[in-house]
Design a protein around this motif. Structure first.
Motif, PDB file in Angstrom:
ATOM      1  N   ASN A 185       2.547   0.688   3.660  1.00 20.50           N
ATOM      2  CA  ASN A 185       3.945   0.411   3.368  1.00 20.50           C
ATOM      3  C   ASN A 185       4.920   1.483   2.451  1.00 20.50           C
ATOM      4  OD1 ASN A 185       2.278  -2.514   2.167  1.00 20.50           O
ATOM      5  ND2 ASN A 185       3.873  -2.510   3.739  1.00 20.50           N
ATOM      6  N   ALA A 186       4.314   2.520   2.001  1.00 21.73           N
ATOM      7  CA  ALA A 186       5.113   3.602   1.547  1.00 21.73           C
ATOM      8  C   ALA A 186       4.414   4.903   1.708  1.00 21.73           C
ATOM      9  CB  ALA A 186       5.378   3.205   0.079  1.00 21.73           C
ATOM     10  N   VAL A 187       4.778   6.016   1.800  1.00 14.50           N
ATOM     11  CA  VAL A 187       4.520   7.409   2.133  1.00 14.50           C
ATOM     12  C   VAL A 187       5.261   8.269   1.525  1.00 14.50           C
ATOM     13  CG1 VAL A 187       3.653   9.155   3.652  1.00 14.50           C
ATOM     14  CG2 VAL A 187       3.954   6.922   4.571  1.00 14.50           C
ATOM     15  N   ALA A 193       9.347   3.841   2.463  1.00 19.49           N
ATOM     16  CA  ALA A 193       9.001   2.790   1.466  1.00 19.49           C
ATOM     17  C   ALA A 193       9.826   1.602   1.949  1.00 19.49           C
ATOM     18  CB  ALA A 193       9.489   3.158  -0.042  1.00 19.49           C
ATOM     19  N   ASP A 194       8.996   0.659   2.335  1.00 18.42           N
ATOM     20  CA  ASP A 194       9.706  -0.539   3.172  1.00 18.42           C
ATOM     21  C   ASP A 194      10.189  -1.661   2.457  1.00 18.42           C
ATOM     22  OD1 ASP A 194       7.385  -1.806   2.504  1.00 18.42           O
ATOM     23  OD2 ASP A 194       6.487  -2.069   4.166  1.00 18.42           O
ATOM     24  N   TRP A 195       9.991  -1.594   1.127  1.00 17.94           N
ATOM     25  CA  TRP A 195      10.460  -2.667   0.343  1.00 17.94           C
ATOM     26  C   TRP A 195      11.841  -2.267  -0.443  1.00 17.94           C
ATOM     27  CZ3 TRP A 195       6.123   0.092  -1.144  1.00 17.94           C
ATOM     28  CH2 TRP A 195       6.053   0.877  -2.046  1.00 17.94           C
ATOM     29  N   SER A 237       0.765  -1.227   0.039  1.00 20.60           N
ATOM     30  CA  SER A 237      -0.070   0.031  -0.190  1.00 20.60           C
ATOM     31  C   SER A 237       0.762   1.299  -0.057  1.00 20.60           C
ATOM     32  CB  SER A 237      -0.940  -0.133   1.255  1.00 20.60           C
ATOM     33  OG  SER A 237      -0.216   0.062   2.419  1.00 20.60           O
ATOM     34  N   LEU A 238       0.317   2.298  -0.646  1.00 20.67           N
ATOM     35  CA  LEU A 238       1.080   3.677  -0.714  1.00 20.67           C
ATOM     36  C   LEU A 238       0.285   4.728  -0.564  1.00 20.67           C
ATOM     37  CD1 LEU A 238       3.790   4.429  -3.383  1.00 20.67           C
ATOM     38  CD2 LEU A 238       1.780   5.983  -3.249  1.00 20.67           C
ATOM     39  N   VAL A 239       0.761   5.653   0.420  1.00 17.14           N
ATOM     40  CA  VAL A 239      -0.414   6.947   0.556  1.00 17.14           C
ATOM     41  C   VAL A 239       0.452   7.923  -0.032  1.00 17.14           C
ATOM     42  CG1 VAL A 239       0.386   7.495   2.780  1.00 17.14           C
ATOM     43  CG2 VAL A 239      -1.817   8.036   1.968  1.00 17.14           C
TER      44      VAL A 239
END
Lengths: 389, 122
Positions: free
Chosen positions: A184-186, A207-209, A22-24
């Protein structure tokens, strides 16, 4: 992996958003941020993915109109692009969309529809047009809980969830949770007033990946076109008769010059649209008597092209001096070895020796009058400005 | 930040409403467009760069000759007038007016707006 379609952002994210993440887009109020979600979904449709757009703040037809304004034809994706209509029921209007939320102000009703879309559809890109509107209608705590559930489910069903969120003054905890924990990402999208440039930027907060790249990029929104990275000023300077105006015109989509008797007396101004970048180019005069004007116009540049006539090494001293006049030391710069077609033109390596330049200064061979090498030079400079990934 | 942009937009919109003004723009001293009333942004950007050069060149010429900083630059043609005034050390303000417009009122409005712009950017 899906790509966001936003120039440089995919590179920063290590290729895009992996399935199940997921990304915001965390957007400061007053900044044109909604386009980020639109551009992301259009790009994944273009790549053949299924897309879902959750409409909360206006009727779906307005959103379809926005796609058209950006020049993005969504009609050809009819069987792969669905709307979740969470607006028409609010105003009591009928809806023709595949998914309709009967009570958009009730988070359970909302969640039921989202979850059925998550379960029914093949791995898709699901974009929430306005998370803030959902929060306004359904309450902060309730919505956050639902979002956590959606994100969890997306992981299992391999969807990518993308949210547009406008950071109105909600409670501190909610804002912090959105910024730090829930996604997971902002990507933060904001505005700046750097001296007098009023611009908009985006940057990765999280961004955790991938290893996080803390780099911000200026952007502007074009209709048609969508998000383009924006470089407000690139300076083109160099000695008299080195081909600065020719270079500006060769590079620019459109350009104007103030020249009399064959020499630039005020400036050249050009605009470049290339590979997702939008840049304004300022060309200075070359002759010493115009130095006051050069000083005047060279402020706030983000990068410099220093043009030299490869057949005329005696001018190299003046070229160095011009870097000083424009206060360009410290800025990314690229040396343009122009007039490579003429007999006696020095090679870039010979110029490096004459100039006494270190090996990390790029020297690009160019024939500006034939537009040879100008875009290569542009890419080299852009890479230096954006941190050369 | 958002407030400053809103105020700038208001300043430009108000100036645009003055009689005879066809378009106007706030421009940074080094030629970057800050805000304009022009629809085509790309045109506005060239216009901004040229106006800043004009005013800058005029100011350099005039001060070099010991005549001080000029109050404004007015360019007259049969199609209209272009007026550029400095608005503090960071910016300038430019308007294009139709040829039949009287100068008195517009110069007054322009000076007022320039003062406001100067304060806004401080």
């Amino acid at each position: 992996m899906i790509e966001t379609g936003i120039p440089k952002l995919d590179e920063f994210l290590g290729g895009g958003i992996p399935k199940g993440k997921s990304l915001v887009y965390y957007i400061q109020p007053g900044v044109e941020g909604e386009v980020f979600g639109l551009q992301t979904i259009y790009n994944s449709l273009k790549k053949g993915d299924t897309g879902v757009f959750v409409v909360s703040s206006t009727i779906p037809d307005i959103i379809k109109g926005q796609f058209r304004d950006f020049g993005w034809d969504i009609s050809k994706f009819k069987d792969k692009f669905f709307f979740v209509d969470a607006y028409d029921s609010l105003i009591g209007a009928p809806s023709n969309e595949k998914y309709v939320v009967p009570n958009p102000d009730n988070i359970e009703a909302f969640s039921k529809i989202i979850i059925s879309a998550i379960k029914e559809l093949p791995p898709s890109t699901i974009v929430f047009g306005s998370l803030s509107t959902i929060i306004d209608l359904c309450g902060e705590k309730e919505t956050m809980q639902a979002v956590m559930t959606w994100n969890k489910m997306a992981k299992i069903y391999d969807h990518v969830l993308v949210y547009n969120f406008t950071a109105w003054p909600y409670s501190e905890e909610s804002l912090k949770a959105i910024k730090e924990d829930m996604f997971n990402a902002v990507i933060s999208v904001g505005g700046i007033a750097e001296r007098v440039i009023f611009g908009q930027y985006f940057g990765i907060l999280k961004a955790d990946w991938t290893t996080e790249i803390k780099k911000s990029m200026l952007f502007r929104v074009l209709r048609p076109g969508g998000i383009k990275l924006y470089i407000p000023k690139i300076l083109v300077t160099g000695p008299f008769d080195s081909g600065k105006s020719t270079f500006v015109h060769a590079l620019s989509t459109r350009a104007i010059s103030v020249d009399r008797l064959g020499t630039t007396i005020a400036l050249d101004h050009g605009h470049v649209d290339y590979k997702g970048f939008s840049a304004d180019i300022f060309g200075t005069p070359g002759q010493e008597r115009f130095d006051p004007i050069i000083k005047l116009l060279s402020g706030e540049s983000m990068g410099v092209f220093l043009i030299v006539d490869s057949t005329n090494p005696t001018d190299f001293i003046r070229a160095k001096q011009m870097l000083e006049i424009t206060k360009s030391y410290g800025l990314p710069f690229v040396i343009i070895a122009n007039k490579q077609d003429l007999p006696g033109a020095l090679t870039p390596e010979e110029i490096r020796e004459q100039f006494d330049l270190s090996h990390d200064v790029p020297i690009v061979p160019v024939i500006a009058k034939d537009k040879k090498g100008v875009y290569e030079a542009f890419e080299v400079l852009i890479d230096k400005i954006t941190g050369g990934l | 930040m958002t407030d400053t942009i809103e105020l700038l937009d208001k300043l430009i919109a108000d100036l645009k409403k003055s009689g005879g003004v066809e378009s106007c723009a706030a421009v940074s001293r080094d030629g970057l467009l800050i805000r304009s009333s022009m629809q085509k942004e790309q045109l506005a950007e060239s216009f901004a760069a040229m106006s800043a050069t004009m005013l800058g060149a005029a100011e350099t010429a005039s001060t070099e000759l010991g005549k001080g900083v000029p109050n404004r630059v007015i360019v007259e043609s049969t199609m209209g007038r272009l007026i550029a005034v400095g608005a503090g050390p960071k910016a300038l303000l430019v308007v294009i007016v139709s040829p039949e417009t009287g100068l008195g009122l517009i110069l007054l409005e322009l000076d007022k707006a320039a003062n406001k712009l100067k304060e806004l950017l401080e």
